[in-house]
Design an enzyme around this catalytic site. Structure first.
Site, mmCIF file in Angstrom:
data_model
loop_
_atom_site.group_PDB
_atom_site.id
_atom_site.type_symbol
_atom_site.label_atom_id
_atom_site.label_comp_id
_atom_site.label_asym_id
_atom_site.label_seq_id
_atom_site.Cartn_x
_atom_site.Cartn_y
_atom_site.Cartn_z
ATOM 1 N N SER A 25 5.991 48.495 0.493
ATOM 2 C CA SER A 25 7.022 47.574 0.380
ATOM 3 C C SER A 25 8.035 47.878 -0.779
ATOM 4 O O SER A 25 7.941 48.732 -1.528
ATOM 5 C CB SER A 25 6.253 46.042 -0.073
ATOM 6 O OG SER A 25 7.295 45.281 -0.427
ATOM 7 N N TYR A 82 0.228 41.475 -5.336
ATOM 8 C CA TYR A 82 0.700 41.874 -4.094
ATOM 9 C C TYR A 82 1.674 43.238 -4.526
ATOM 10 O O TYR A 82 1.444 44.442 -4.038
ATOM 11 C CB TYR A 82 1.575 40.884 -3.429
ATOM 12 C CG TYR A 82 2.390 41.642 -2.138
ATOM 13 C CD1 TYR A 82 1.796 41.488 -1.026
ATOM 14 C CD2 TYR A 82 3.519 42.166 -2.165
ATOM 15 C CE1 TYR A 82 2.380 42.174 0.190
ATOM 16 C CE2 TYR A 82 4.265 42.650 -1.244
ATOM 17 C CZ TYR A 82 3.649 42.514 0.152
ATOM 18 O OH TYR A 82 4.375 43.209 1.249
HETATM 19 P P1 NAD Z 1 1.370 39.479 9.353
HETATM 20 O O1 NAD Z 1 0.799 38.272 8.325
HETATM 21 O O2 NAD Z 1 2.468 38.882 10.340
HETATM 22 O O3 NAD Z 1 0.167 40.306 10.002
HETATM 23 C C1 NAD Z 1 -0.587 41.053 9.195
HETATM 24 C C2 NAD Z 1 -1.746 41.248 10.085
HETATM 25 O O4 NAD Z 1 -2.938 41.919 9.321
HETATM 26 C C3 NAD Z 1 -2.493 40.022 10.887
HETATM 27 O O5 NAD Z 1 -2.727 40.385 12.322
HETATM 28 C C4 NAD Z 1 -3.775 39.833 10.184
HETATM 29 O O6 NAD Z 1 -4.797 39.527 10.982
HETATM 30 C C5 NAD Z 1 -4.178 41.459 9.710
HETATM 31 N N1 NAD Z 1 -5.044 41.154 8.695
HETATM 32 C C6 NAD Z 1 -4.862 40.462 7.410
HETATM 33 N N2 NAD Z 1 -6.283 40.726 6.477
HETATM 34 C C7 NAD Z 1 -6.787 41.764 7.527
HETATM 35 C C8 NAD Z 1 -8.073 42.440 7.150
HETATM 36 N N3 NAD Z 1 -8.830 42.145 6.112
HETATM 37 N N4 NAD Z 1 -8.463 43.312 7.971
HETATM 38 C C9 NAD Z 1 -7.734 43.646 9.256
HETATM 39 N N5 NAD Z 1 -6.601 43.217 9.480
HETATM 40 C C10 NAD Z 1 -6.183 42.071 8.560
HETATM 41 O O7 NAD Z 1 2.274 40.398 8.204
HETATM 42 P P2 NAD Z 1 3.435 41.390 8.447
HETATM 43 O O8 NAD Z 1 4.563 40.732 7.578
HETATM 44 O O9 NAD Z 1 3.303 41.889 9.736
HETATM 45 O O10 NAD Z 1 2.804 42.521 7.401
HETATM 46 C C11 NAD Z 1 2.047 43.817 7.739
HETATM 47 C C12 NAD Z 1 2.335 44.720 6.628
HETATM 48 O O11 NAD Z 1 3.619 44.751 6.140
HETATM 49 C C13 NAD Z 1 1.401 44.152 5.298
HETATM 50 O O12 NAD Z 1 0.859 45.383 4.782
HETATM 51 C C14 NAD Z 1 2.726 43.566 4.410
HETATM 52 O O13 NAD Z 1 2.400 43.634 2.940
HETATM 53 C C15 NAD Z 1 3.906 44.444 4.715
HETATM 54 N N6 NAD Z 1 5.118 44.284 4.644
HETATM 55 C C16 NAD Z 1 5.425 42.909 5.101
HETATM 56 C C17 NAD Z 1 7.118 42.781 4.719
HETATM 57 C C18 NAD Z 1 7.703 41.449 5.443
HETATM 58 O O14 NAD Z 1 8.802 40.970 4.967
HETATM 59 N N7 NAD Z 1 6.999 40.737 6.517
HETATM 60 C C19 NAD Z 1 7.586 43.469 3.821
HETATM 61 C C20 NAD Z 1 7.170 44.557 3.445
HETATM 62 C C21 NAD Z 1 5.775 44.996 3.514
#
Ligand code: NAD
Length: 259
Positions: free
Chosen positions: A141, A154
């Protein structure tokens, strides 16, 4: 097709960014293992990839469960004959100021991101070293590179994933393994939608102000990064042909945090 017949596993791929990467990899010809805590979500994504003409399997996997990760990776390697690409994407968020943060919430966020990334890395490297190489990708991120208030676990976990990515690049090189970390700005997924009202309450501002004055304040154009932006970068990094691109953090954020 940029990933034809490559074998890929993506954690947290039942929705959000992981889903977008899984579907994009499927369109680029990869065989895709869709891993998630939520097996029904993972199955839906695998079905969508197959309906679009690709090859996929769903896996129930809690990335903090050592056995589940080892067994999941081994199941993919036995079904398809190896593992070429592993994406440590599963993640959660928790909003709290540090002085009110419980040890339990600190540990949970650290564990899903950092322990989860380590467990996937170890299992994947065993497969990749045996077959002569592969690509590790980490979903970092902008918070791998700088901090924001209310997100201490985080931010700490995402910085930790940057360190892990670099360690893998150094150790993996002699085995043909490359390792890179994708650092997105804000993308509209359930993870972000949930924190907008939480941050509004904690900061005493409106939800619109959270978006414009917190999340997108430092972008060059006030735009969210899209799922497609992130999945395109994940394809590019996986398809890159040499170790010239390893150990790097690539920011995809509309200009928030230029390095
Ligand atoms: P999201 O909440 O839409 O999806 C996350 C997924 O991870 C879900 O399907 C959930 O069931 C799964 N998950 C959670 N805990 C888990 C575990 N212990 N084992 C297996 N699966 C698990 O989130 P997202 O926005 O798609 O985020 C995905 C990644 O991208 C994350 O690492 C997040 O930190 C990173 N990220 C997101 C953003 C953003 O703005 N959305 C920005 C930077 C980084």
């Amino acid at each position: 097709m940029r990933l034809k017949n490559r074998i890929a596993l993506i954690t947290g791929a039942g929705r959000g960014i992981g889903r977008a990467i899984a579907e994009h990899y499927g369109r680029e010809g990869a065989k895709v293992a869709v891993a998630d805590l939520d097996l029904a979500g993972a199955q839906q994504v695998a079905d969508a990839i197959e309906a679009a003409g690709g090859t996929a399997m769903a896996l129930a996997m809690d990335v903090t469960d050592e056995r589940a990760v080892d067994e999941g990776v081994n199941a993919v390697a036995s079904r398809w004959g190896g593992l070429d690409i592993a994406v440590a994407n599963a993640g959660i968020q928790h909003i709290d100021p540090l002085h009110k943060l419980s040890y339990g919430n600190w540990s949970k966020v650290m564990s899903v991101h950092l322990d989860g990334a380590f467990l996937l890395t170890r299992a994947a490297l065993n497969q990749m070293y045996a077959s002569g190489g592969g690509t590790m990708l980490y979903m970092g991120s902008v918070h791998s590179l700088e901090a924001s208030p209310l997100k201490a676990p985080y931010v700490a976990a995402k910085h930790g994933m940057l360190g892990l990515c670099r360690a893998v690049a150094k150790e993996g090189a002699e085995h043909g393994v490359r390792s890179n970390i994708i650092c997105p700005g804000f993308v509209r997924t359930p993870l972000v939608d949930k924190q907008i009202p939480e941050q509004a309450k904690e900061l005493g501002i409106s939800e619109e102000e959270v978006i414009s004055k917190v999340m997108l304040k430092n972008t060059v154009d006030g735009e969210f990064t899209t799922l497609e932006d992130v999945s395109e970068l994940a394809v590019h990094l996986a398809a890159f042909p040499s170790a010239a691109l390893t150990g790097q953090s690539i920011v995809v954020s509309h200009g928030w945090h230029m390095q």
